[in-house]
Each structure stands twice: as structure tokens, then as C-alpha cells.
Write a protein that holds these residues in place. Structure first.
Motif, PDB file in Angstrom:
ATOM      1  N   ARG A  11       0.840  -1.195   0.000  1.00  0.00           N
ATOM      2  CA  ARG A  11       0.000   0.000   0.000  1.00  0.00           C
ATOM      3  C   ARG A  11       0.881   1.253   0.000  1.00  0.00           C
ATOM      4  N   ASP A  12       0.466   2.250  -0.788  1.00  0.00           N
ATOM      5  CA  ASP A  12       1.176   3.514  -0.893  1.00  0.00           C
ATOM      6  C   ASP A  12       0.525   4.516   0.060  1.00  0.00           C
ATOM      7  N   LEU A  13       1.167   4.769   1.173  1.00  0.00           N
ATOM      8  CA  LEU A  13       0.587   5.650   2.185  1.00  0.00           C
ATOM      9  C   LEU A  13       0.657   7.120   1.794  1.00  0.00           C
ATOM     10  N   LYS A  14       1.439   7.459   0.781  1.00  0.00           N
ATOM     11  CA  LYS A  14       1.420   8.828   0.264  1.00  0.00           C
ATOM     12  C   LYS A  14       0.185   9.033  -0.605  1.00  0.00           C
ATOM     13  N   ALA A  15      -0.159   8.032  -1.379  1.00  0.00           N
ATOM     14  CA  ALA A  15      -1.339   8.137  -2.238  1.00  0.00           C
ATOM     15  C   ALA A  15      -2.627   8.043  -1.440  1.00  0.00           C
ATOM     16  N   LEU A  16      -2.629   7.230  -0.395  1.00  0.00           N
ATOM     17  CA  LEU A  16      -3.828   7.031   0.425  1.00  0.00           C
ATOM     18  C   LEU A  16      -3.401   6.881   1.881  1.00  0.00           C
ATOM     19  N   PRO A  17      -3.385   7.977   2.633  1.00  0.00           N
ATOM     20  CA  PRO A  17      -2.943   7.920   4.028  1.00  0.00           C
ATOM     21  C   PRO A  17      -3.833   7.034   4.896  1.00  0.00           C
ATOM     22  N   PHE A  18      -3.223   6.480   5.941  1.00  0.00           N
ATOM     23  CA  PHE A  18      -3.927   5.658   6.928  1.00  0.00           C
ATOM     24  C   PHE A  18      -4.062   6.457   8.215  1.00  0.00           C
ATOM     25  N   ASP A  19      -5.256   6.441   8.792  1.00  0.00           N
ATOM     26  CA  ASP A  19      -5.524   7.161  10.030  1.00  0.00           C
ATOM     27  C   ASP A  19      -5.999   6.170  11.079  1.00  0.00           C
ATOM     28  N   ILE A  20      -5.155   5.880  12.068  1.00  0.00           N
ATOM     29  CA  ILE A  20      -5.519   4.904  13.087  1.00  0.00           C
ATOM     30  C   ILE A  20      -6.712   5.358  13.911  1.00  0.00           C
ATOM     31  N   ASN A  21      -6.957   6.657  13.956  1.00  0.00           N
ATOM     32  CA  ASN A  21      -8.111   7.186  14.686  1.00  0.00           C
ATOM     33  C   ASN A  21      -9.378   7.210  13.842  1.00  0.00           C
ATOM     34  N   ASN A  22      -9.244   6.900  12.583  1.00  0.00           N
ATOM     35  CA  ASN A  22     -10.392   6.814  11.682  1.00  0.00           C
ATOM     36  C   ASN A  22     -10.206   5.600  10.784  1.00  0.00           C
ATOM     37  N   MET A  23      -9.923   4.462  11.432  1.00  0.00           N
ATOM     38  CA  MET A  23      -9.497   3.276  10.711  1.00  0.00           C
ATOM     39  C   MET A  23     -10.557   2.779   9.737  1.00  0.00           C
ATOM     40  N   ALA A  24     -11.816   2.774  10.166  1.00  0.00           N
ATOM     41  CA  ALA A  24     -12.864   2.230   9.311  1.00  0.00           C
ATOM     42  C   ALA A  24     -12.970   2.962   7.981  1.00  0.00           C
ATOM     43  N   ALA A  25     -12.605   4.245   7.974  1.00  0.00           N
ATOM     44  CA  ALA A  25     -12.692   5.038   6.748  1.00  0.00           C
ATOM     45  C   ALA A  25     -11.436   4.952   5.900  1.00  0.00           C
ATOM     46  N   THR A  26     -10.360   4.391   6.440  1.00  0.00           N
ATOM     47  CA  THR A  26      -9.088   4.400   5.704  1.00  0.00           C
ATOM     48  C   THR A  26      -8.520   3.006   5.473  1.00  0.00           C
ATOM     49  N   VAL A  27      -9.321   1.964   5.693  1.00  0.00           N
ATOM     50  CA  VAL A  27      -8.958   0.602   5.292  1.00  0.00           C
ATOM     51  C   VAL A  27     -10.088   0.036   4.434  1.00  0.00           C
ATOM     52  N   ASP A  28      -9.867  -1.168   3.888  1.00  0.00           N
ATOM     53  CA  ASP A  28     -10.829  -1.750   2.945  1.00  0.00           C
ATOM     54  C   ASP A  28     -11.132  -0.751   1.831  1.00  0.00           C
ATOM     55  N   GLU A  29     -10.069  -0.247   1.246  1.00  0.00           N
ATOM     56  CA  GLU A  29     -10.120   0.743   0.178  1.00  0.00           C
ATOM     57  C   GLU A  29      -9.518   0.140  -1.097  1.00  0.00           C
ATOM     58  N   PRO A  30      -9.660   0.820  -2.240  1.00  0.00           N
ATOM     59  CA  PRO A  30      -9.031   0.331  -3.474  1.00  0.00           C
ATOM     60  C   PRO A  30      -7.520   0.486  -3.437  1.00  0.00           C
ATOM     61  N   THR A  31      -6.865  -0.495  -2.856  1.00  0.00           N
ATOM     62  CA  THR A  31      -5.403  -0.532  -2.738  1.00  0.00           C
ATOM     63  C   THR A  31      -4.929  -1.799  -3.437  1.00  0.00           C
ATOM     64  N   TYR A  32      -4.754  -1.705  -4.747  1.00  0.00           N
ATOM     65  CA  TYR A  32      -4.506  -2.909  -5.530  1.00  0.00           C
ATOM     66  C   TYR A  32      -3.822  -2.609  -6.851  1.00  0.00           C
ATOM     67  N   VAL A  33      -3.361  -3.689  -7.500  1.00  0.00           N
ATOM     68  CA  VAL A  33      -2.956  -3.618  -8.904  1.00  0.00           C
ATOM     69  C   VAL A  33      -4.071  -4.272  -9.718  1.00  0.00           C
ATOM     70  N   LYS A  34      -4.607  -3.504 -10.653  1.00  0.00           N
ATOM     71  CA  LYS A  34      -5.799  -3.942 -11.409  1.00  0.00           C
ATOM     72  C   LYS A  34      -5.401  -4.415 -12.799  1.00  0.00           C
ATOM     73  N   LEU A  35      -5.800  -5.619 -13.115  1.00  0.00           N
ATOM     74  CA  LEU A  35      -5.490  -6.221 -14.409  1.00  0.00           C
ATOM     75  C   LEU A  35      -6.235  -5.492 -15.518  1.00  0.00           C
ATOM     76  N   GLN A  36      -5.513  -5.114 -16.547  1.00  0.00           N
ATOM     77  CA  GLN A  36      -6.078  -4.405 -17.682  1.00  0.00           C
ATOM     78  C   GLN A  36      -6.693  -5.373 -18.696  1.00  0.00           C
ATOM     79  N   HIS A  37      -7.732  -4.899 -19.374  1.00  0.00           N
ATOM     80  CA  HIS A  37      -8.306  -5.563 -20.550  1.00  0.00           C
ATOM     81  C   HIS A  37      -8.974  -6.893 -20.220  1.00  0.00           C
TER      82      HIS A  37
END
Length: 232
Positions: free
Chosen positions: A52-78
Motif C-alpha cells: 500500500r502507498d501511504l502517500k497516495a492514500l494515508p492511513f488514520d488509526i483514529n479513523n481506521m474504518a474510513a481508511t482501510v478496505d479501500e481500493p489498494t490494488y494492482v488492477k489487471l487491464q483488458h
């Protein structure tokens, strides 16, 4: 005991194409979404490493539910899938140091991803929980969620035990991870078992067809190999 593995020689790096960061692995092109990725050698095998790239999508331990289970992946094209089978081998380690003390080696698949990444389904595992001495933690080894409205916290609150289960897995070991999709139902088979380890009888999302991605979350170094997709 978990197997040990040697690591790592970088073979290729990310490239920039049509404004999106991409990587090519096994002649397949992936778009990076809130992650970093590289093709590396692990015990002599060429595998895909994702974090996970924490610069692209920061993690907030005090707001964990809103900052996990997010689109943090490599997506296959085509490639789009409605019904069929996705199989991959995956291995996870907890980063050292880890940005999250509660990291469990979160790793899995996202599928039926909308074109703009605003909705998808996912099944992932927490391998560290699979070898916990605490039964409640064990019960949270496998997780389903539906982005964006049904993350782990809401499902756990509204339907405790229905969208999670135990699996006999651990960190630092290759896990064969096979998801079979048929309509509203998803079944997870682990390590070539005959019967599913986990069944989602009715997925929560509205997207019925979409892209496939290799997913990780906070504090995880994930490795993937042997990705195959069978459409039905």
C-alpha cells in the motif's frame, strides 16, 4: 512451522502509460491504485510484490474504518469477469517497521471492479490470525467486503460472523487462493481443498461485472504468482 524464503532482486519497475502508473508482469498489464509494485525474485521465482502507498492514500488509526478496505490494488487491464474462477498464489509478510501495530498481513483479491474504481467486491485474508492462540482472532482470518458501503466494520456490526471465518493459514507461506463467482454467490477455496473454506451467499454490491485486482492493505508486503482466470 512457516516456510522461509530468500528475497529480493528487482527486475522491473513501474512505467507511466496514459496518465496511469502501470506495471507489466507475465505479459499482463496492471494499473496501480494506491499501491507500489515491482517484479522481484523470491527464491528464484519471478513474482509480483505489492505494498500500500501511504502517500497516495494515508492511513488514520483514529479513523481506521474510513481508511482501510479501500481500493489498494494492482488492477489487471483488458479483462472483465462476471462469473468464473480467479486463482492466484499469494504470500504476505508484515512490514518491519509496520505503520500499524495491528497489521495482520492483509492480502487477497478484488473483483467486479467498476471502471472508475468506485465500487467492487473483495475477499481477503489475515494470515497472522490463522495461527493466533485467541479464538476470536482466528474467527477473523477470512474477510469479505463490498466497497464502498459494506466494509469489515459494518458487516461485523450488522451480521457478526456471516462475512468472516477461520482458515488454517499463516504468514510467510504460499497460499493457493481460488474464488469462484456465480451470480450473487462467491466461494473461496484455500490450498486446493475439495470444499470451500468460505461462502458468501449474497454479495452486497450492485456491480455484476468488472475488472480483477490483486489487493493488499496496511502494513503488508504482499507477493503474488500464478494468476489464472477462467470465464464461465
Amino acid at each position: 512451522m512457516p516456510k522461509t524464503f530468500s528475497l529480493i532482486v528487482i527486475l522491473t519497475c513501474c512505467t507511466i502509460a496514459t496518465g496511469a502508473q502501470t506495471i507489466t508482469w507475465k505479459k499482463q498489464e496492471f494499473v496501480l491504485k494506491n499501491v507500489t509494485a515491482s517484479v522481484v525474485k523470491l527464491n528464484g521465482e519471478e513474482v509480483l510484490k505489492v505494498e500500500r502507498d501511504l502517500k497516495a492514500l494515508p492511513f488514520d488509526i483514529n479513523n481506521m474504518a474510513a481508511t482501510v478496505d479501500e481500493p489498494t490494488y494492482v488492477k489487471l487491464q483488458h479483462v472483465e469477469l462476471e462469473n468464473g474462477i480467479i486463482e492466484v498464489k499469494l504470500l504476505s509478510r508484515i512490514q518491519d517497521p509496520s505503520p500499524f501495530e495491528g497489521a495482520r498481513g492483509f492480502i487477497g483479491l478484488a473483483f467486479r471492479i467498476s471502471e472508475n474504481d468506485t465500487a467492487y467486491e473483495s475477499i481477503y485474508v489475515r494470515p497472522k490470525n490463522g495461527q493466533s492462540e485467541d479464538q476470536l482472532a482466528r474467527n477473523h482470518t477470512v474477510q469479505y467486503y463490498s466497497y464502498p458501503h459494506y466494509k469489515f466494520d459494518r458487516l461485523r456490526r450488522e451480521a457478526a460472523g456471516v462475512y468472516e471465518t477461520y482458515a488454517d493459514i499463516g504468514l510467510n507461506e504460499w497460499i493457493t487462493f481460488r474464488v469462484e463467482l456465480a451470480g450473487d454467490t462467491a466461494k473461496l477455496y484455500i490450498n486446493d481443498q475439495k470444499h470451500p473454506a468460505f461462502i458468501v451467499n449474497k454479495m452486497k454490491g450492485d456491480v455484476t461485472k468488472g475488472a480483477i485486482a490483486l489487493w493488499v492493505d496496511i502494513g503488508t508486503t504482499g507477493y503474488f504468482k500464478d494468476l489464472t482466470i477462467t470465464k464461465k
